[in-house]
Design a protein around this motif. Structure first.
Motif, PDB file in Angstrom:
ATOM      1  N   ALA A   1       0.776  -1.131   0.070  1.00 26.66           N
ATOM      2  CA  ALA A   1       0.148   0.035  -0.174  1.00 26.66           C
ATOM      3  C   ALA A   1       0.819   1.104  -0.130  1.00 26.66           C
ATOM      4  CB  ALA A   1      -0.970   0.002   1.215  1.00 26.66           C
ATOM      5  N   ALA A   2       1.835   1.305   0.635  1.00 27.01           N
ATOM      6  CA  ALA A   2       2.739   2.294   0.844  1.00 27.01           C
ATOM      7  C   ALA A   2       3.659   2.718  -0.697  1.00 27.01           C
ATOM      8  CB  ALA A   2       4.066   2.022   1.796  1.00 27.01           C
ATOM      9  N   ALA A   3       3.960   1.667  -1.205  1.00 22.04           N
ATOM     10  CA  ALA A   3       4.228   1.558  -2.696  1.00 22.04           C
ATOM     11  C   ALA A   3       3.320   2.322  -3.542  1.00 22.04           C
ATOM     12  CB  ALA A   3       4.629   0.309  -3.086  1.00 22.04           C
ATOM     13  N   LEU A   4       2.038   1.995  -3.333  1.00 16.71           N
ATOM     14  CA  LEU A   4       0.930   2.855  -4.367  1.00 16.71           C
ATOM     15  C   LEU A   4       0.971   4.019  -3.775  1.00 16.71           C
ATOM     16  CD1 LEU A   4      -1.931   0.209  -4.246  1.00 16.71           C
ATOM     17  CD2 LEU A   4      -0.378   0.394  -6.032  1.00 16.71           C
ATOM     18  N   VAL A   5       0.918   4.397  -2.522  1.00 16.58           N
ATOM     19  CA  VAL A   5       1.062   5.771  -2.247  1.00 16.58           C
ATOM     20  C   VAL A   5       1.974   6.587  -2.835  1.00 16.58           C
ATOM     21  CG1 VAL A   5       1.016   7.439  -0.404  1.00 16.58           C
ATOM     22  CG2 VAL A   5      -0.364   5.511  -0.123  1.00 16.58           C
ATOM     23  N   ALA A   6       3.302   6.005  -2.944  1.00 14.92           N
ATOM     24  CA  ALA A   6       4.302   6.787  -3.315  1.00 14.92           C
ATOM     25  C   ALA A   6       4.231   6.919  -4.747  1.00 14.92           C
ATOM     26  CB  ALA A   6       5.728   5.819  -3.156  1.00 14.92           C
ATOM     27  N   TRP A   7       3.496   5.858  -5.588  1.00 19.53           N
ATOM     28  CA  TRP A   7       3.320   6.008  -6.977  1.00 19.53           C
ATOM     29  C   TRP A   7       2.530   7.015  -7.400  1.00 19.53           C
ATOM     30  CZ3 TRP A   7       0.314   1.553  -9.978  1.00 19.53           C
ATOM     31  CH2 TRP A   7       0.324   2.050 -11.248  1.00 19.53           C
ATOM     32  N   GLN A   8       1.389   7.074  -6.486  1.00 23.40           N
ATOM     33  CA  GLN A   8       0.470   8.075  -6.662  1.00 23.40           C
ATOM     34  C   GLN A   8       1.093   9.464  -6.548  1.00 23.40           C
ATOM     35  OE1 GLN A   8      -2.673   7.966  -7.385  1.00 23.40           O
ATOM     36  NE2 GLN A   8      -3.471  10.216  -6.643  1.00 23.40           N
ATOM     37  N   ARG A   9       1.867   9.879  -5.545  1.00 26.60           N
ATOM     38  CA  ARG A   9       2.389  11.140  -5.266  1.00 26.60           C
ATOM     39  C   ARG A   9       3.267  11.443  -6.336  1.00 26.60           C
ATOM     40  NH1 ARG A   9       3.373  12.323   1.099  1.00 26.60           N
ATOM     41  NH2 ARG A   9       3.667  14.279   0.023  1.00 26.60           N
ATOM     42  N   TYR A  10       3.959  10.367  -6.877  1.00 28.60           N
ATOM     43  CA  TYR A  10       5.142  10.840  -7.973  1.00 28.60           C
ATOM     44  C   TYR A  10       4.271  11.029  -9.252  1.00 28.60           C
ATOM     45  CZ  TYR A  10       9.003  10.416 -11.335  1.00 28.60           C
ATOM     46  OH  TYR A  10       9.796  10.504 -12.232  1.00 28.60           O
TER      47      TYR A  10
ATOM     48  N   THR B   1      -1.806   7.681 -12.887  1.00 28.68           N
ATOM     49  CA  THR B   1      -1.938   7.884 -11.246  1.00 28.68           C
ATOM     50  C   THR B   1      -2.567   6.568 -10.911  1.00 28.68           C
ATOM     51  OG1 THR B   1      -3.809   9.129 -11.191  1.00 28.68           O
ATOM     52  CG2 THR B   1      -1.848  10.180 -11.478  1.00 28.68           C
ATOM     53  N   VAL B   2      -2.648   6.364  -9.553  1.00 26.44           N
ATOM     54  CA  VAL B   2      -3.112   5.024  -9.110  1.00 26.44           C
ATOM     55  C   VAL B   2      -4.853   5.203  -9.161  1.00 26.44           C
ATOM     56  CG1 VAL B   2      -3.603   3.667  -6.997  1.00 26.44           C
ATOM     57  CG2 VAL B   2      -1.186   4.496  -7.625  1.00 26.44           C
TER      58      VAL B   2
END
Lengths: 274, 295
Positions: free
Chosen positions: B55-64, B75-76
């Protein structure tokens, strides 16, 4: 506890064998195993008559061919010479009226069926179709071996002794005339073993069976059987055929203290050891 | 594997286990009071931790992806919204159902054929002698090498696609059914013989149930193979299914849709595997019970 399951009065009628009709005959039977390089004769020149209702133990040193003989008698192995007859008919494969209880109960009971399911298997593949409803027959055979409380459990949830009792119940449910047992109790601890012996004697008396019991334990042979057949150590047929005639019903404590028990035990041990 | 307490107990530090599973089995079996692990180690070992990192990786992807907008990625939230829109109807749903249908029919055909042929090969010498040479020659052939030939004979429609999926699933199941049915314990077979079972009864009541754990191993690996091949065959045939949809989207550079398609396939695989495990636990409950109590 152990003696409560011993044969009732019905058991005493059984010991009056000898006059009974012959059920199983081995006539000059031999078994030679052929490998690519050589031939090994496990058994030769063996002749034996077993009457209906008898309880016969086969004993002998390891390598004397007693397990081979049982496989021949139960039709699992074809003899290379001689003839085996059940009720006068030469056998060609396992005779319909016989069932086996194997030493390796864990590989004989069906692990995907409950204890009751395994007994039902015996009913479905019976020599004589059962009278009455299946459920009550299942309950009858489970009670006979003292497993009424474990009907819905799986074999692998039970102790070794209880599994072997389930295997006996399954064999009896098929209502055979002949029961072959190959070192059936050697895989369980001493107390379970004594219990199994009494369960077997009780069932034998109740169901009017003929039992052929292979064992390497002389005490067990004398305790259970009316007749102990000693096989020749090199597989050359029957060395001795001893009719013990100990009184029935038998008890784990009382029978084993009888002078006749000790006498036969000594006689047979000497025969096997010499 | 076992850590000897007299050797390892030097300071207060807990020695890092070489393989975590071996240690945990060891400690749960030993009768002595098992040492309770510090909470941080327990947390690191829980399955929830793995999902948390994901989930943290998804959040990082979203923010980037939000901070650096580009047509090269999505974006996610875009992917999630698109997926929700499309799975309810439209080409994605149609394609998913087409792929699922091809896959399930092919898998089902393979399962029935492979179990029957595997059991027969293990138990009837003549069947083994006749089928072993062609099957052994066919087995090592990559499925992709067979597709052009099958297209030639069967065209590019259902018959071809189902055949390709069935072929891909077949050998996984066949080998396991064969080895399972061939290794019924001798005492079990003796039991069947002394109870007077006919050949058919022996197969149905003894050999096949005893081979079931092995057959399920094959069915499970065949399930994964079927999904992969049912997507790939759609790409090659180029007329329907998720594979075809992905190719179109790739050609028109629809990155969000491509990710949506990939996510759909992943979720399909996850769901199929979960359903498989559900069935397996019910059919083989006796097997799992027996192997658990066995030492």
């Amino acid at each position: 506890m152990a003696t409560s399951a011993a044969p009732t009065a019905a058991g005493t009628e059984h010991s009056a064998t000898g006059s009974a009709a012959t059920l199983l005959t081995a006539d000059d039977v031999a078994m030679t195993y052929r490998t690519r390089r050589r031939e090994v004769t496990a058994l030769r020149g063996l002749s034996l008559d077993i009457g209906a209702g008898e309880f016969v133990a086969l004993v002998g040193r390891s390598g004397c061919g007693k397990s081979t003989l049982l496989r021949l008698l139960s039709g699992l192995l074809p003899a290379t010479a001689g003839q085996i007859r059940v009720a006068g008919q030469p056998i060609d494969g396992p005779p319909r009226q016989a069932r086996c209880v194997f030493q390796d109960y864990a590989q004989s009971l069906l692990p995907w069926k409950t204890v009751a399911g395994n007994v039902r298997f015996g009913l479905r593949h019976a020599y004589e179709p059962a009278e009455g409803g299946h459920d009550e027959r299942v309950a009858h055979y489970l009670d006979l071996v003292g497993l009424g409380h474990a009907a819905d459990r799986y074999p692998w949830e039970l102790s070794g002794g209880m599994q072997q009792r389930a295997a006996i119940a399954r064999a009896l449910a098929a209502r055979p005339q002949l029961l072959f047992m190959d070192e059936a109790f050697s895989g369980v601890d001493a107390l379970s073993r004594a219990k199994l012996q009494d369960v077997l004697l009780h069932a034998w008396a109740e169901e009017g069976l003929t039992v052929v019991f292979v064992t390497h334990d002389i005490d067990e042979a004398v305790y259970l059987a009316d007749r102990v057949v000693v096989l020749h150590p090199e597989g050359r047929g029957v060395l001795a055929d001893v009719r013990t005639g100990l009184p029935r019903p038998r008890g784990q404590v009382t029978t084993r203290e009888l002078p006749e028990f000790l006498h036969h035990r000594r006689e047979l041990l000497q025969l096997v050891l010499d | 594997m076992t850590t000897n307490p007299t050797v390892t107990r030097t300071t207060g530090a807990v020695p890092l286990p070489a393989t975590p599973d071996a240690i945990s089995n060891e400690s749960s079996r030993t009768a002595g009071a098992p040492k309770r692990r510090p909470w941080i180690l327990r947390a690191l070992r829980s399955r929830a931790f793995g999902w948390l990192v994901f989930a943290a990786a998804l959040v990082a992807w979203q923010r980037y992806a939000t901070a650096n907008p580009s047509p090269r990625y999505a974006t996610v939230t875009d992917v999630a919204v698109q997926w929700w829109d499309q799975i309810l109807g439209g080409p994605l749903l149609t394609a998913t159902l087409q792929t699922l249908r091809t896959m399930l029919i092919g898998y089902g055909v393979a399962a029935v054929l492979a179990v029957v042929i595997g059991v027969l090969m293990a138990r009837v010498r003549l069947v083994y002698v006749l089928l072993e040479p062609p099957l052994e020659l066919l087995r090592p052939m990559p499925i992709s090498a067979v597709i052009p030939l099958l297209i030639l004979y069967l065209g590019i429609d259902d018959a071809m696609k189902i055949s390709v999926v069935a072929l891909a699933a077949f050998f996984h199941i066949l080998l396991n059914a064969y080895s399972g049915a061939g290794s019924t314990h001798r005492t079990m077979m003796d039991t069947a013989r002394t109870f007077g079972l006919t050949w058919r009864q022996t197969m149905a009541e003894i050999v096949i149930p005893a081979a079931a754990p092995s057959i399920f191993v094959g069915l499970r690996s065949a399930l994964a193979a079927s999904l992969v091949i049912s997507v790939v065959v759609g790409m090659i045939a180029g007329n329907d299914g998720l594979g075809h949809l992905l190719m179109i989207q790739q050609q028109s550079f629809q990155v969000t849709d491509l990710i949506v398609g990939a996510v759909t396939i992943a979720m399909l695989g996850y769901a199929l595997n979960a359903a498989f495990l559900f069935v397996e636990r019910r059919v083989l409950h006796w097997h799992f019970g027996a192997t658990r109590t066995h030492d």
